[in-house]
Design an enzyme around this catalytic site. Structure first.
Site, PDB file in Angstrom:
ATOM      1  N   GLU A  85       0.841  -1.208   0.000  1.00 53.80           N
ATOM      2  CA  GLU A  85       0.000   0.000   0.000  1.00 53.80           C
ATOM      3  C   GLU A  85       0.871   1.250   0.000  1.00 53.80           C
ATOM      4  O   GLU A  85       1.777   1.389   0.811  1.00 53.80           O
ATOM      5  CB  GLU A  85      -0.923  -0.004   1.227  1.00 53.80           C
ATOM      6  CG  GLU A  85      -1.906  -1.159   1.270  1.00 53.80           C
ATOM      7  CD  GLU A  85      -2.980  -1.112   0.194  1.00 53.80           C
ATOM      8  OE1 GLU A  85      -3.137  -0.052  -0.469  1.00 53.80           O
ATOM      9  OE2 GLU A  85      -3.667  -2.138  -0.001  1.00 53.80           O
ATOM     10  N   CYS A 149      -7.069  -1.561   8.705  1.00 56.62           N
ATOM     11  CA  CYS A 149      -5.777  -1.556   7.997  1.00 56.62           C
ATOM     12  C   CYS A 149      -5.389  -0.128   7.634  1.00 56.62           C
ATOM     13  O   CYS A 149      -4.297   0.345   7.972  1.00 56.62           O
ATOM     14  CB  CYS A 149      -5.875  -2.404   6.725  1.00 56.62           C
ATOM     15  SG  CYS A 149      -6.090  -4.166   7.069  1.00 56.62           S
ATOM     16  N   HIS A 168      -0.864  -5.844   2.420  1.00 54.43           N
ATOM     17  CA  HIS A 168      -2.079  -6.658   2.474  1.00 54.43           C
ATOM     18  C   HIS A 168      -1.767  -8.059   1.956  1.00 54.43           C
ATOM     19  O   HIS A 168      -1.117  -8.202   0.913  1.00 54.43           O
ATOM     20  CB  HIS A 168      -3.180  -6.046   1.591  1.00 54.43           C
ATOM     21  CG  HIS A 168      -4.149  -5.223   2.360  1.00 54.43           C
ATOM     22  ND1 HIS A 168      -4.457  -3.908   2.051  1.00 54.43           N
ATOM     23  CD2 HIS A 168      -4.906  -5.520   3.447  1.00 54.43           C
ATOM     24  CE1 HIS A 168      -5.350  -3.446   2.907  1.00 54.43           C
ATOM     25  NE2 HIS A 168      -5.635  -4.408   3.762  1.00 54.43           N
TER      26      HIS A 168
END
Length: 211
Positions: A85, A149, A168
């Protein structure tokens, strides 16, 4: 490069919803078994899926360990790759956590920027890990999903001025087992550390040249 150990903290999440075993915590435990070599002091934590716990735990990890890097790992139901991410977002937290709560004003940090990017070049990490022949597909994303998250990532990015990462992982067996996820995590962390070292070397050279 000095001889002091570098401290790295890696977190995974506890169970929530249909995830009675959270793949992220399994992956982090596998990483702990593999280790990151003698030069890295690795600490791992299981994070409960609760906004209020994240708000106290994440600052504590930064204060207690003064780590070079904190990497948070979470599971994504929709992921079929290991996903890096690029950024965390401050607003839009309406999904309730394990305690049935969501943040006041649906945001992480009142008055914080809407989006914070990691200082780590995730595209480079993705290319390097993909080229290492691990057999695990790695991709890059800029939407961590507006749940725990994303909330954890933004909080960490805010506290560290971007010196955090978020990974992830897919649910276990879809398609990777815990061991494969642990190996992928180790490769990701090692490549991030190498990138940070390279950046530091470039910065040092520029500093010396400017004097």
């Amino acid at each position: 490069m000095d001889n002091r150990k570098r401290t790295v903290v890696v977190t995974g999440f506890g169970p929530f919803g249909g995830h009675t075993v959270n793949a992220s915590w399994v992956a982090v435990q596998e990483l702990q078994k593999l280790g990151l070599g003698g030069e890295v002091d690795l600490h791992v934590y299981e994070v409960p899926v609760e906004y209020h716990t994240v708000q106290t735990l994440v600052p504590t990890l930064w204060k207690q360990y003064h780590p070079l890097l904190v990497i948070h790992v979470g599971v994504s139901e929709s992921a079929s790759t290991v996903t890096l991410e690029k950024c965390g977002r401050n607003h839009g937290y309406r999904v309730r956590d394990n305690s049935g709560l969501c943040p006041d004003a649906h945001c992480c940090i009142a008055g914080g920027p809407d989006c914070i990017h990691s200082v780590i070049d995730m595209e480079s990490v993705c290319k390097r890990v993909s080229a290492s022949g691990l057999g695990v597909t790695v991709s890059v994303s800029k939407d961590a999903g507006r749940y725990l998250c994303d909330f954890t990532y933004y909080t960490s990015l805010y506290l560290s001025h971007g010196r955090s990462a978020f990974v992830h992982v897919p649910p276990l067996g879809k398609p990777y087992n815990g061991e494969a996820l642990g190996l992928a995590l180790r490769a990701i962390v090692q490549n991030i550390l190498e990138l940070l070292d390279e950046r530091e070397e470039i910065h040092c050279k520029q500093h010396l040249m400017s004097h």
